[in-house]
Motif scaffolding. Structure first.
Motif, mmCIF file in Angstrom:
data_model
loop_
_atom_site.group_PDB
_atom_site.id
_atom_site.type_symbol
_atom_site.label_atom_id
_atom_site.label_comp_id
_atom_site.label_asym_id
_atom_site.label_seq_id
_atom_site.Cartn_x
_atom_site.Cartn_y
_atom_site.Cartn_z
ATOM 1 N N UNK A 1 0.756 -1.343 -0.045
ATOM 2 C CA UNK A 1 0.040 0.004 0.027
ATOM 3 C C UNK A 1 0.773 1.271 -0.073
ATOM 4 N N UNK A 2 0.229 2.311 -0.277
ATOM 5 C CA UNK A 2 1.125 3.534 -0.456
ATOM 6 C C UNK A 2 1.956 3.771 0.762
ATOM 7 N N UNK A 3 1.491 3.650 2.086
ATOM 8 C CA UNK A 3 2.064 3.823 3.293
ATOM 9 C C UNK A 3 2.896 2.719 4.016
ATOM 10 N N UNK A 4 2.964 1.747 2.903
ATOM 11 C CA UNK A 4 3.950 0.448 3.166
ATOM 12 C C UNK A 4 3.048 -0.630 3.727
ATOM 13 N N UNK A 5 3.496 -1.632 4.309
ATOM 14 C CA UNK A 5 2.919 -2.774 5.139
ATOM 15 C C UNK A 5 2.358 -2.401 6.458
ATOM 16 N N UNK A 6 1.340 -3.192 6.970
ATOM 17 C CA UNK A 6 0.859 -2.771 8.219
ATOM 18 C C UNK A 6 1.533 -2.940 9.433
ATOM 19 N N UNK A 7 1.645 -2.116 10.326
ATOM 20 C CA UNK A 7 2.479 -2.402 11.490
ATOM 21 C C UNK A 7 1.730 -3.239 12.474
ATOM 22 N N UNK A 8 2.535 -4.566 12.978
ATOM 23 C CA UNK A 8 1.703 -5.585 13.790
ATOM 24 C C UNK A 8 2.160 -4.972 15.257
ATOM 25 N N UNK A 9 3.329 -4.706 15.516
ATOM 26 C CA UNK A 9 4.054 -4.224 16.821
ATOM 27 C C UNK A 9 5.084 -3.377 16.826
ATOM 28 N N UNK A 10 5.265 -2.866 17.786
ATOM 29 C CA UNK A 10 6.577 -2.027 17.796
ATOM 30 C C UNK A 10 7.227 -2.290 19.371
ATOM 31 N N UNK A 11 8.340 -2.860 19.745
ATOM 32 C CA UNK A 11 8.881 -3.006 20.999
ATOM 33 C C UNK A 11 10.082 -1.960 21.020
ATOM 34 N N UNK A 12 9.907 -1.046 21.968
ATOM 35 C CA UNK A 12 10.712 0.163 22.299
ATOM 36 C C UNK A 12 11.939 -0.321 23.399
ATOM 37 N N UNK A 13 12.330 -1.343 23.621
ATOM 38 C CA UNK A 13 13.290 -1.828 24.542
ATOM 39 C C UNK A 13 14.171 -2.979 24.378
ATOM 40 N N UNK A 14 14.489 -2.988 22.961
ATOM 41 C CA UNK A 14 15.159 -4.089 22.428
ATOM 42 C C UNK A 14 16.620 -3.884 22.866
ATOM 43 N N UNK A 15 17.034 -2.889 23.339
ATOM 44 C CA UNK A 15 18.441 -2.567 23.809
ATOM 45 C C UNK A 15 19.407 -1.749 22.739
ATOM 46 N N UNK B 1 6.925 -0.603 -4.149
ATOM 47 C CA UNK B 1 6.503 -0.037 -2.911
ATOM 48 C C UNK B 1 7.350 0.474 -1.952
ATOM 49 N N UNK B 2 7.137 1.394 -1.273
ATOM 50 C CA UNK B 2 8.061 1.705 -0.226
ATOM 51 C C UNK B 2 7.541 2.493 1.022
ATOM 52 N N UNK B 3 8.279 2.671 2.181
ATOM 53 C CA UNK B 3 8.024 3.562 3.078
ATOM 54 C C UNK B 3 9.057 4.005 3.943
ATOM 55 N N UNK B 4 9.106 4.720 4.940
ATOM 56 C CA UNK B 4 10.182 5.015 5.809
ATOM 57 C C UNK B 4 9.975 4.632 7.201
ATOM 58 N N UNK B 5 10.763 3.957 7.665
ATOM 59 C CA UNK B 5 10.706 3.470 9.007
ATOM 60 C C UNK B 5 10.275 4.641 9.991
ATOM 61 N N UNK B 6 9.414 4.630 10.863
ATOM 62 C CA UNK B 6 8.934 5.449 11.840
ATOM 63 C C UNK B 6 8.256 4.987 13.135
ATOM 64 N N UNK B 7 8.555 5.154 14.482
ATOM 65 C CA UNK B 7 9.567 6.329 14.706
ATOM 66 C C UNK B 7 10.989 5.955 14.452
ATOM 67 N N UNK B 8 12.086 6.902 14.575
ATOM 68 C CA UNK B 8 13.609 6.363 14.701
ATOM 69 C C UNK B 8 14.196 6.803 15.993
ATOM 70 N N UNK B 9 15.183 5.896 16.381
ATOM 71 C CA UNK B 9 15.838 6.230 17.577
ATOM 72 C C UNK B 9 16.397 7.580 17.835
#
Length: 409
Positions: A43-57, A365-373
């Protein structure tokens, strides 16, 4: 730990082909997932996000995915941990101390990918501690250090991912006692060290191959490419490879032919391992000056980013360039699944889907990873390689670990 869950995106059709990913570049180290039934266009905004873990080190470690658990390495405070995460929810299952923190001007923390074998995890820390842990709870079984084998920490730390082959786990300590070392995977007892080959360690990961009636391990350093006998570590063959600064990409093997590449202006080399393990040169060029984003062989063609010409496709057998593309996307890492290539630009976090076609660059297709560290070192970039497993695309930017649903079913 913060985890964001998107329930509507969790289900993957049971009709899709699912595949675990037990080590860096997959079980055969070819970096091609066996998944099928994946999206052929995003899709225009990229594939759907299933989850985001913010503490992988922190760090640049990759991930292995087996049996519904993702295993990775990450730095928290002054310690490197092996971390287990539930792939359904993105929540942490356990973490276990693995070794002291590697500090580096390009960013602290681990660079390796843990290897999963049965009920055990094998992980190599940035300073060279190899640990074997229980996969279920992270309990330590054994550990050994590369300096005890005569190894010296390379400039950017130990980056390779351990290879498990049969009853052995094999790593590259480097140094005068032997470039490669093999251990009993259950006890950690050293079985052999390749005393006939004593180059210092670089950053590539070992591959295994059956050729000329022998099981062998192939590795590359800044001085040479070599194969050793899997049973005893005896040198079978060796050929010069004059690397510069750092040699990182994993060797590629098919039908007796080996392909290797490096950055810093070096380029690529390919050769045949002939009868009696005599090396037969095929080609050398600067048509694939691959730094650390990796090269994949899909069918009879190589794909990867070359510092010389941008994203490139080469004929594996001859080295002849099929196409190049530098304007559409900058330098980065590559992964392949279901006839497609997943490209990750290191500077911006842009992810692009193209066909694995020797004809031309064909984007879907393309999208940009968000958020970024906000914690990444100013000199660091998004260097962790993409992985497809069980209908999900996994991406990482330091402590941020993403799971996207790319199943087309």
């Amino acid at each position: 730990m913060k985890t964001f869950l998107f329930p509507a995106c969790l289900l993957i059709s049971l009709t899709a082909q699912a595949a675990d990913w037990p080590t860096f570049r997959g079980a055969d180290r070819k970096d091609i997932s066996s998944e099928t039934g994946l999206l052929k266009k995003w899709p225009a905004n990229g594939p759907k996000l299933a989850w985001l873990n913010e503490d992988a080190g922190l760090g640049y470690a990759g991930y292995s995915i087996v049996g519904g658990t993702l295993y990775t390495l990450g730095a928290r405070d002054a310690v490197e941990y092996v971390i287990a995460i539930d792939t359904a929810t993105g929540k942490e299952k356990w973490s276990a101390e693995a070794g002291a923190l590697l500090t580096n001007g390009w960013g602290d923390g681990p660079r390796s990918t843990p290897t999963v074998d049965g009920d055990k995890i094998y992980a190599l820390c940035g300073k060279g501690t190899l640990v074997c842990l229980n996969a279920a709870d992270g309990k330590e079984i054994w550990r050994v250090t590369m300096d005890s084998l005569g190894g010296k920490v390379p400039g950017w730390g130990y980056c390779e991912s351990p290879l498990v082959d049969g009853n052995l786990v094999i790593v590259t300590p480097g140094g005068s006692q032997g470039t490669l070392a093999a251990f009993d995977k259950t006890t950690g007892t050293k079985v052999w060290q390749s005393s006939e080959w004593t180059d210092p360690a670089q950053y590539a990961s070992i591959i295994a191959a059956d050729h000329n009636g022998q099981r062998q391990f192939i590795q590359i350093t800044q001085q040479s490419v070599a194969g050793v006998n899997a049973a005893d570590g005896k040198l079978l063959w060796k050929t010069d490879f004059p690397g510069r600064t750092a040699v990182i990409p994993t060797p590629i093997f098919k039908d007796g032919q080996v392909f290797v590449a490096a950055g810093y202006g070096i380029g690529c080399k390919s050769f045949k391992i002939g009868p009696d393990n005599v090396i037969e040169p095929l080609y050398e060029s600067t048509d694939m000056v691959n730094h650390h984003g990796g090269v994949v062989l899909v069918g009879d063609h190589l794909y990867g980013y070359s510092d010389k010409a941008g994203w490139s496709c080469l004929d594996f057998k001859t080295g002849v360039v099929q196409w190049t593309e530098k304007k559409a996307l900058g330098k980065g890492a590559i992964h392949s699944a279901d006839g497609m290539l997943y490209l990750l630009e290191e500077k911006t976090g842009t992810v692009v889907l193209i066909e694995a076609s020797p004809t031309a660059w064909e984007e879907h297709g393309r999208f940009t990873l968000q958020p970024q560290t906000t914690q990444r070192n100013a000199k660091g970039m998004i260097w962790t390689h993409p992985v497809i497993s069980n209908g999900k695309l996994y991406l990482r930017d330091q402590e941020l670990l993403f799971s996207f649903n790319v199943s087309g079913m």
